[in-house]
Scaffold this motif. Structure first.
Motif, PDB file in Angstrom:
ATOM      1  N   MET B   1       0.820  -1.219   0.000  1.00 56.04           N
ATOM      2  CA  MET B   1       0.000   0.000   0.000  1.00 56.04           C
ATOM      3  C   MET B   1       0.839   1.249   0.000  1.00 56.04           C
ATOM      4  N   SER B   2       1.760   1.326  -0.922  1.00 57.80           N
ATOM      5  CA  SER B   2       2.639   2.482  -0.918  1.00 57.80           C
ATOM      6  C   SER B   2       1.907   3.723  -1.385  1.00 57.80           C
ATOM      7  N   THR B  26      -1.189  -4.979  -7.128  1.00 61.02           N
ATOM      8  CA  THR B  26      -1.715  -4.376  -5.915  1.00 61.02           C
ATOM      9  C   THR B  26      -3.224  -4.221  -6.058  1.00 61.02           C
ATOM     10  N   GLN B  27      -3.869  -4.008  -4.940  1.00 61.11           N
ATOM     11  CA  GLN B  27      -5.310  -3.811  -4.957  1.00 61.11           C
ATOM     12  C   GLN B  27      -5.670  -2.587  -5.797  1.00 61.11           C
ATOM     13  N   GLU B  28      -4.854  -1.554  -5.672  1.00 64.27           N
ATOM     14  CA  GLU B  28      -5.134  -0.343  -6.443  1.00 64.27           C
ATOM     15  C   GLU B  28      -5.035  -0.603  -7.941  1.00 64.27           C
ATOM     16  N   GLN B  29      -3.988  -1.311  -8.338  1.00 59.79           N
ATOM     17  CA  GLN B  29      -3.839  -1.624  -9.755  1.00 59.79           C
ATOM     18  C   GLN B  29      -5.027  -2.430 -10.246  1.00 59.79           C
ATOM     19  N   ALA B  30      -5.418  -3.442  -9.473  1.00 60.04           N
ATOM     20  CA  ALA B  30      -6.540  -4.292  -9.879  1.00 60.04           C
ATOM     21  C   ALA B  30      -7.815  -3.465 -10.021  1.00 60.04           C
ATOM     22  N   GLU B  31      -7.999  -2.516  -9.116  1.00 56.45           N
ATOM     23  CA  GLU B  31      -9.227  -1.716  -9.159  1.00 56.45           C
ATOM     24  C   GLU B  31      -9.217  -0.716 -10.312  1.00 56.45           C
TER      25      GLU B  31
END
Lengths: 122, 122
Positions: B1-2, B26-31
């Motif tokens: 979670m950088s 990362t979760q952000e990338q996936a979202e």
DNA sequence: TATCTATGTTGACAGACGTCAATGTCCCGT
DNA sequence: ACGGGACATTGACGTCTGTCAACATAGATA
């Protein structure tokens, strides 16, 4: 609506048809390919595929995966089932554990279909 | 979670991150990526993308597309809006007609992300 | 201005989807 | 046989999605 070719599963269809921009897809082709994309089109399932594919040995058991999410175990199990049912993950039960492995061939074929013309298919 | 990199739109995220199997997303990338796949993960929208991309000149107006489907014009318009909003189709109004053009760069980046490691990204 | 044509928007509806708590199944160790 | 751990299934819930009919908008043409 020629429906002339034999019955194929979704992965085979992806393997046989032309890249998106080469010639128009038929309705049948689209209806075979869309479920594969739909299976990938979820943040949790994208991360699951990524976690499995990048895991050492190319496979991961459920216990390696649940910890990465803030979701219940049945929910993870549900997403893995979707990915397995669509042919993107192979499932292998060994003892108490269940190991999943990414179908890189299916991913490669999907990628070839999406990309611009000029990309050769296998 | 950088969460260290600047705000990017979905297409840029696809362009920057690693192939699915190289390292875990990362979760952000996936979202960021999932909505792009979700936009493609519909038989009608897949065929729309294919029709536009394979149309002469690389673009097509709505009137070229509606005839290929057994759906109402507002429904086609809705699907085109989804594809445009996700960055997969460019929209260009010329007179009374609206022309759509496939974002082949976005498709190529998506394909690179999905495919196995070893495929270079731009 | 008035009208026609091409396209987008709104509101409504049924069905699909993601999630969880509870429960079930299978396998291993004791 | 018993108990526990790993994973799947069921049933329920709220939300999202695809579709249409009706209406709105904008440009061309008379």
């Amino acid at each position: 609506m020629s429906k002339s070719w034999p019955v194929l599963n979704a992965v085979d269809t992806v393997a046989c048809c032309s890249p998106l921009a080469h010639e128009p897809m038929t309705q049948e082709q689209a209806e075979q390919v869309a479920p594969l994309l739909k299976a990938l089109a979820d943040p949790v399932r994208l991360r699951l595929m990524s976690l499995v594919a990048s895991h050492e040995g190319g496979e991961a058991c459920v216990c390696d995966l649940t910890g990465a999410f803030d979701l219940s175990q049945p929910t993870i199990s549900h997403h893995l089932k979707v990915l397995h049912a669509s042919g993107l993950l192979d499932r292998d039960k060994r003892g108490v554990w269940v190991y999943y492995r990414a179908r890189t061939d299916a991913l490669a074929h999907l990628a070839a279909l999406i990309s611009a013309p000029g990309d050769a298919l296998v």
